[in-house]
Design a protein around this motif. Sequence first.
Motif, mmCIF file in Angstrom:
data_model
loop_
_atom_site.group_PDB
_atom_site.id
_atom_site.type_symbol
_atom_site.label_atom_id
_atom_site.label_comp_id
_atom_site.label_asym_id
_atom_site.label_seq_id
_atom_site.Cartn_x
_atom_site.Cartn_y
_atom_site.Cartn_z
ATOM 1 N N LEU A 41 -2.019 0.004 0.081
ATOM 2 C CA LEU A 41 -0.406 0.633 0.271
ATOM 3 C C LEU A 41 -0.624 1.392 1.660
ATOM 4 O O LEU A 41 0.618 1.014 2.094
ATOM 5 C CB LEU A 41 -0.640 2.022 -0.649
ATOM 6 C CG LEU A 41 0.742 2.358 -1.595
ATOM 7 C CD1 LEU A 41 1.240 1.267 -2.297
ATOM 8 C CD2 LEU A 41 0.617 3.586 -2.077
ATOM 9 N N SER A 44 -0.260 -1.862 4.371
ATOM 10 C CA SER A 44 1.039 -2.749 3.977
ATOM 11 C C SER A 44 2.254 -1.772 4.665
ATOM 12 O O SER A 44 3.455 -2.379 4.479
ATOM 13 C CB SER A 44 1.225 -3.100 2.531
ATOM 14 O OG SER A 44 1.126 -2.033 1.678
ATOM 15 N N LEU A 138 2.661 -7.580 -8.177
ATOM 16 C CA LEU A 138 1.885 -7.772 -7.053
ATOM 17 C C LEU A 138 0.265 -8.234 -7.576
ATOM 18 O O LEU A 138 0.180 -7.743 -8.770
ATOM 19 C CB LEU A 138 1.649 -6.437 -6.506
ATOM 20 C CG LEU A 138 3.102 -5.870 -5.564
ATOM 21 C CD1 LEU A 138 3.238 -4.606 -5.160
ATOM 22 C CD2 LEU A 138 3.082 -6.759 -4.367
ATOM 23 N N THR A 141 -5.165 -4.543 -7.306
ATOM 24 C CA THR A 141 -5.986 -4.147 -6.378
ATOM 25 C C THR A 141 -7.368 -3.901 -6.718
ATOM 26 O O THR A 141 -8.378 -3.526 -6.008
ATOM 27 C CB THR A 141 -5.695 -2.856 -5.616
ATOM 28 O OG1 THR A 141 -5.462 -1.820 -6.514
ATOM 29 C CG2 THR A 141 -4.313 -3.143 -4.919
ATOM 30 N N TYR A 157 1.495 -6.919 -0.540
ATOM 31 C CA TYR A 157 2.239 -5.613 -0.580
ATOM 32 C C TYR A 157 3.258 -5.470 0.476
ATOM 33 O O TYR A 157 4.107 -4.776 0.355
ATOM 34 C CB TYR A 157 1.172 -4.316 -0.397
ATOM 35 C CG TYR A 157 0.649 -4.417 -2.084
ATOM 36 C CD1 TYR A 157 0.685 -3.288 -2.934
ATOM 37 C CD2 TYR A 157 -0.039 -5.497 -2.668
ATOM 38 C CE1 TYR A 157 0.193 -3.197 -4.124
ATOM 39 C CE2 TYR A 157 -0.729 -5.396 -3.914
ATOM 40 C CZ TYR A 157 -0.615 -4.224 -4.629
ATOM 41 O OH TYR A 157 -1.345 -4.020 -5.718
ATOM 42 N N TYR A 161 6.999 -4.431 0.576
ATOM 43 C CA TYR A 161 7.445 -3.286 1.350
ATOM 44 C C TYR A 161 8.751 -3.742 2.150
ATOM 45 O O TYR A 161 9.634 -2.972 2.269
ATOM 46 C CB TYR A 161 6.137 -2.703 2.067
ATOM 47 C CG TYR A 161 6.747 -1.445 3.023
ATOM 48 C CD1 TYR A 161 7.140 -0.150 2.647
ATOM 49 C CD2 TYR A 161 6.746 -1.782 4.559
ATOM 50 C CE1 TYR A 161 7.470 1.013 3.266
ATOM 51 C CE2 TYR A 161 7.308 -0.509 5.338
ATOM 52 C CZ TYR A 161 7.401 0.662 4.687
ATOM 53 O OH TYR A 161 8.105 1.647 5.648
#
Length: 166
Positions: A41, A44, A138, A141, A157, A161
């Motif tokens: 997170l 990205s 997505l 993870t 990701y 974004y």
Amino acid sequence: MLTDIITHNLDVIFCGINPGLKSADDGHHFSGRSNRFWKVLHQSGFTPYEVEAIHDTSILDFGYGLTTAVARATSRADELSKEEFDDSLETFKTKIHEFQPRYVAFLGKAAYKAFSKKKEILWGAQDEDFCGAKVWVLPNTSGLNRGFSLEDLVASYKEFYLAIRE
């Protein structure tokens, strides 16, 4: 038990398949040692720093929320039955209708496949909305997901974004 971190009108609700045992035990999303969610997170672009799982509620400050498709914790997502996804669908739909995020990002194909009843799903943006929210799929993870390197995850990701920033 893992509690949703959710509020109205978020940019994105990230939807994991179901809680891992460690996350359910300590009450924090993506807290398993091998889970790369918080790192991905940040790298990205979604967060300006890497959030620690213990501070998972701070994700709301960035306009994002967290939920799971199925509430039952397991050590592996493939331990869930089709019936568990089917039983969770109405609760999930109610949640999305109530909170009205711009996007729902499914982490992995399993939950979206079960909820959409589609046989084949591609990564990325989906053609149809889900309860009024745009859908993006997505890669998961989880450290058990060996098919995606950290770099692959960050690239996927980051694409998402950039798309939601347009």
